[in-house]
Design an enzyme around this catalytic site. Structure first.
Site, PDB file in Angstrom:
ATOM      1  N   ASP A  46       0.825  -1.311   0.232  1.00 54.81           N
ATOM      2  CA  ASP A  46       0.031  -0.051   0.056  1.00 54.81           C
ATOM      3  C   ASP A  46       0.798   1.111   0.029  1.00 54.81           C
ATOM      4  O   ASP A  46       0.571   2.303  -0.094  1.00 54.81           O
ATOM      5  CB  ASP A  46      -1.044  -0.058   1.149  1.00 54.81           C
ATOM      6  CG  ASP A  46      -0.175  -0.082   2.769  1.00 54.81           C
ATOM      7  OD1 ASP A  46       0.693  -0.344   2.694  1.00 54.81           O
ATOM      8  OD2 ASP A  46      -1.118  -0.170   3.402  1.00 54.81           O
ATOM      9  N   SER A  47       2.444   1.137   0.023  1.00 55.03           N
ATOM     10  CA  SER A  47       3.067   2.148  -0.346  1.00 55.03           C
ATOM     11  C   SER A  47       2.734   2.789  -1.663  1.00 55.03           C
ATOM     12  O   SER A  47       3.073   3.959  -2.038  1.00 55.03           O
ATOM     13  CB  SER A  47       4.703   1.965  -0.420  1.00 55.03           C
ATOM     14  OG  SER A  47       4.722   0.667  -1.179  1.00 55.03           O
ATOM     15  N   ASP A  85      -0.956  -6.096   0.033  1.00 53.30           N
ATOM     16  CA  ASP A  85      -1.351  -5.594   1.330  1.00 53.30           C
ATOM     17  C   ASP A  85      -2.840  -5.244   1.664  1.00 53.30           C
ATOM     18  O   ASP A  85      -3.540  -4.867   0.451  1.00 53.30           O
ATOM     19  CB  ASP A  85      -0.786  -4.155   1.476  1.00 53.30           C
ATOM     20  CG  ASP A  85       0.611  -4.151   2.275  1.00 53.30           C
ATOM     21  OD1 ASP A  85       0.743  -5.033   3.089  1.00 53.30           O
ATOM     22  OD2 ASP A  85       1.325  -3.086   1.831  1.00 53.30           O
ATOM     23  N   LYS A 113      -0.830  -9.648   3.276  1.00 55.21           N
ATOM     24  CA  LYS A 113      -0.327  -8.873   4.419  1.00 55.21           C
ATOM     25  C   LYS A 113      -1.116  -8.005   5.065  1.00 55.21           C
ATOM     26  O   LYS A 113      -1.867  -7.322   4.562  1.00 55.21           O
ATOM     27  CB  LYS A 113       1.154  -8.519   3.951  1.00 55.21           C
ATOM     28  CG  LYS A 113       1.980  -7.423   4.954  1.00 55.21           C
ATOM     29  CD  LYS A 113       3.190  -7.200   4.805  1.00 55.21           C
ATOM     30  CE  LYS A 113       3.343  -6.015   3.621  1.00 55.21           C
ATOM     31  NZ  LYS A 113       2.984  -4.681   4.581  1.00 55.21           N
ATOM     32  N   GLU A 115      -0.867  -5.182   8.770  1.00 57.30           N
ATOM     33  CA  GLU A 115       0.076  -4.625   9.763  1.00 57.30           C
ATOM     34  C   GLU A 115      -0.247  -4.795  11.479  1.00 57.30           C
ATOM     35  O   GLU A 115      -1.786  -4.371  11.642  1.00 57.30           O
ATOM     36  CB  GLU A 115      -0.129  -3.071   9.838  1.00 57.30           C
ATOM     37  CG  GLU A 115       0.731  -2.598   8.273  1.00 57.30           C
ATOM     38  CD  GLU A 115       0.976  -1.202   7.891  1.00 57.30           C
ATOM     39  OE1 GLU A 115       0.490  -0.342   8.879  1.00 57.30           O
ATOM     40  OE2 GLU A 115       1.217  -0.844   7.068  1.00 57.30           O
ATOM     41  N   GLU A 182       9.527  -3.820  10.032  1.00 54.69           N
ATOM     42  CA  GLU A 182       9.839  -2.642   9.516  1.00 54.69           C
ATOM     43  C   GLU A 182      10.473  -1.862  10.778  1.00 54.69           C
ATOM     44  O   GLU A 182       9.747  -1.493  11.574  1.00 54.69           O
ATOM     45  CB  GLU A 182       8.760  -1.909   8.889  1.00 54.69           C
ATOM     46  CG  GLU A 182       8.971  -0.447   8.258  1.00 54.69           C
ATOM     47  CD  GLU A 182       7.846   0.017   7.132  1.00 54.69           C
ATOM     48  OE1 GLU A 182       6.822  -0.753   7.021  1.00 54.69           O
ATOM     49  OE2 GLU A 182       8.279   0.857   6.574  1.00 54.69           O
TER      50      GLU A 182
HETATM   51  O1  KIV Z   1       3.431  -1.362   1.535  1.00 53.49           O
HETATM   52  C1  KIV Z   1       4.758  -1.588   1.453  1.00 53.49           C
HETATM   53  O2  KIV Z   1       5.432  -1.133   0.496  1.00 53.49           O
HETATM   54  C2  KIV Z   1       5.099  -2.146   2.644  1.00 53.49           C
HETATM   55  C3  KIV Z   1       6.725  -2.200   2.644  1.00 53.49           C
HETATM   56  C4  KIV Z   1       7.448  -1.029   2.991  1.00 53.49           C
HETATM   57  C5  KIV Z   1       7.080  -3.441   3.506  1.00 53.49           C
HETATM   58  O3  KIV Z   1       4.541  -2.550   3.595  1.00 53.49           O
END
Ligand code: KIV
Length: 256
Positions: A46-47, A85, A113, A115, A182
């Site tokens: 989600d970056s 994510d 994934k 958090e 992270e």
């Molecule tokens: O969203 C993302 O790119 C991430 C990485 C920083 C691990 O979660």
């Protein structure tokens, strides 16, 4: 180049044997480049919100946007495992977590994934019970950046260290196939790596993890606004790109 497709098991098999490389991918061309070098894990992170969509942080990324980008990455049919994510507020309850995870799987992800550790354990368990591979993410949690007032290193005092270890062990016990760490204080990341049976994949957490993940645009120096301290791109590809655009623009001549 091997044609074997990666699975959560092949990622796990690398623990203690070879470093695990993981990179973010948000679209078809980037996924093809990453696959060309045989990276075993592609994260549709989600970056995306900051490096592609122009949001200030990850909290505005929607499930629809994640699905759209997962589809693009999946079309590249990489050998690497595609993990997506779960975006902010898409896993508030076990039921919502499972339905959001299923949408990402239907879009082409091979695992998800989210958090958090113990706080989201019921959500993690419902995802894993449905047979969806799960990658944990603890330490600095970008989806909590507004709440926490910034991106801060975690594991810097005994209380944080203990909490991180408890989260890591709980996620491993629940069946997560791996764990992103992270911005975790390096000695603590190394200790977690020693103590859990699943691979740890670090980002800004030192060299003691089983693998490393980076936001690909940081690595290539094309992230638009900011490149974090833990990444030193060999060159800022964005400067080269601007140079090429300038050369093309200058090459234009007036019509006769
Ligand atoms: O969203 C993302 O790119 C991430 C990485 C920083 C691990 O979660």
């Amino acid at each position: 180049m091997s044609e074997t497709r990666e699975t959560p098991q092949t990622i796990q098999n690398r623990k203690g044997r070879e470093p695990i490389a993981a990179l973010t991918a948000y679209d078809y061309p980037m996924a093809k480049l990453i696959d060309a070098v045989g990276v075993p894990l592609l994260l549709v992170g989600d970056s995306l919100g900051m490096v592609v969509l122009g949001y200030p942080d990850t909290t505005q990324v929607t499930l629809n946007e994640m699905e759209h980008h997962v589809r693009a990455v999946a079309r590249s049919k990489p050998r690497g495992l595609i993990i997506a994510d779960l975006p902010f507020k898409s896993y508030e309850t076990p039921r919502q977590a499972l339905s959001s995870a299923q949408r990402l799987i239907d879009a082409g992800a091979e695992g998800v994934k989210a958090e958090g550790g113990l706080v989201i354990l019921p959500q993690v368990e419902s995802i894993i019970a449905a047979g969806i591979p799960f990658l944990g993410h603890i330490g600095m949690l970008p989806q909590s950046v507004v709440e926490e007032g910034g991106y801060k290193v975690k594991g810097c005092n005994p209380m944080q260290e203990e909490a991180l270890l408890a989260d890591a062990l709980a996620l491993a016990q629940a069946g997560a196939f791996g764990l992103v760490l992270e911005l975790v204080n390096a000695p603590v990341a190394a200790e977690i790596t020693d103590r859990v049976g699943i691979p740890t994949i670090g980002i800004g957490s030192g060299i003691g993890c089983d693998g490393q993940i980076l936001v690909t645009t940081d690595l290539l120096g094309t992230s638009p606004d900011f490149i974090p301290k833990h990444v030193q791109p060999e060159q800022l590809l964005r400067d080269r790109m601007i140079g090429m655009l300038r050369v093309w623009k200058k090459s234009l001549t007036n019509p006769k």
